[in-house]
Design an enzyme around this catalytic site. Sequence first.
Site, mmCIF file in Angstrom:
data_model
loop_
_atom_site.group_PDB
_atom_site.id
_atom_site.type_symbol
_atom_site.label_atom_id
_atom_site.label_comp_id
_atom_site.label_asym_id
_atom_site.label_seq_id
_atom_site.Cartn_x
_atom_site.Cartn_y
_atom_site.Cartn_z
ATOM 1 C CG ASN A 1 13.338 23.387 49.567
ATOM 2 O OD1 ASN A 1 13.228 22.581 48.646
ATOM 3 N ND2 ASN A 1 12.290 23.868 50.203
ATOM 4 C CB CYS B 1 17.533 28.244 49.820
ATOM 5 S SG CYS B 1 16.549 29.351 50.819
ATOM 6 C CD GLU C 1 17.409 29.454 45.381
ATOM 7 O OE1 GLU C 1 17.220 28.643 46.311
ATOM 8 O OE2 GLU C 1 16.574 30.298 45.033
ATOM 9 C CB CYS D 1 15.381 33.970 50.066
ATOM 10 S SG CYS D 1 16.924 33.227 50.634
ATOM 11 C CB CYS E 1 19.615 32.463 47.789
ATOM 12 S SG CYS E 1 19.298 30.961 48.747
HETATM 13 N N1 THU Z 1 13.284 28.314 49.297
HETATM 14 C C1 THU Z 1 14.281 27.932 48.447
HETATM 15 O O1 THU Z 1 14.835 26.834 48.570
HETATM 16 N N2 THU Z 1 14.633 28.783 47.464
HETATM 17 C C2 THU Z 1 13.984 29.956 47.168
HETATM 18 O O2 THU Z 1 14.337 30.617 46.204
HETATM 19 C C3 THU Z 1 12.876 30.397 48.016
HETATM 20 C C4 THU Z 1 12.636 29.608 49.247
HETATM 21 C C5 THU Z 1 12.842 27.354 50.322
HETATM 22 C C6 THU Z 1 13.182 27.693 51.736
HETATM 23 C C7 THU Z 1 12.118 26.907 52.479
HETATM 24 O O3 THU Z 1 12.554 25.562 52.622
HETATM 25 C C8 THU Z 1 10.923 26.920 51.555
HETATM 26 O O4 THU Z 1 11.437 27.246 50.273
HETATM 27 C C9 THU Z 1 9.846 27.907 51.936
HETATM 28 O O5 THU Z 1 10.381 29.160 52.196
#
Ligand code: THU
Length: 134
Positions: A45, A56, A58, A87, A90
């Site tokens: 992320n 994110c 993913e 999320c 994603c």
């Molecule tokens: N985030 C991800 O990268 N992947 C996920 O599956 C859940 C959330 C990140 C987005 C943000 O930078 C941080 O986690 C908090 O939400």
Amino acid sequence: MKEKQKELLIQKACQVREKAHAPYSQFKVGAVLEGKSGNLYMGVNVESSSYGLSVCAERNAIARAVSEGETSFKRIVVASHGGVSPCGACRQVLWDICGDIEVIMVDETGKVVRQMKTSDLFPVAFDKEKLAHE
Ligand code: THU
């Protein structure tokens, strides 16, 4: 043999997670997407001071794979504190680009918390099949 590869993916997802740029949430996420070619695509992320622009792990892994020309996928490992699930945004992009792959969610130690298919994570999906013009 198959399990050994899974362990490798898990290890790499935990390693790449350390590279996450998450100064606002402090919530680091690492993803490793395995293409059918056998190539692996890493993502973390990357947050912005304009919070809504954060991307994110993913989706960053998917963008990387697509940029490298990979078109079909086997599975994705997502590593985070507690092993959270992807999320909603994603899930949509996973379904659109990767299809019905295994999504393996691991915690910060590499323990598998949950493993599900994209179609279970994102049922009754909107996708290109529904884009037929009226
Ligand atoms: N985030 C991800 O990268 N992947 C996920 O599956 C859940 C959330 C990140 C987005 C943000 O930078 C941080 O986690 C908090 O939400």
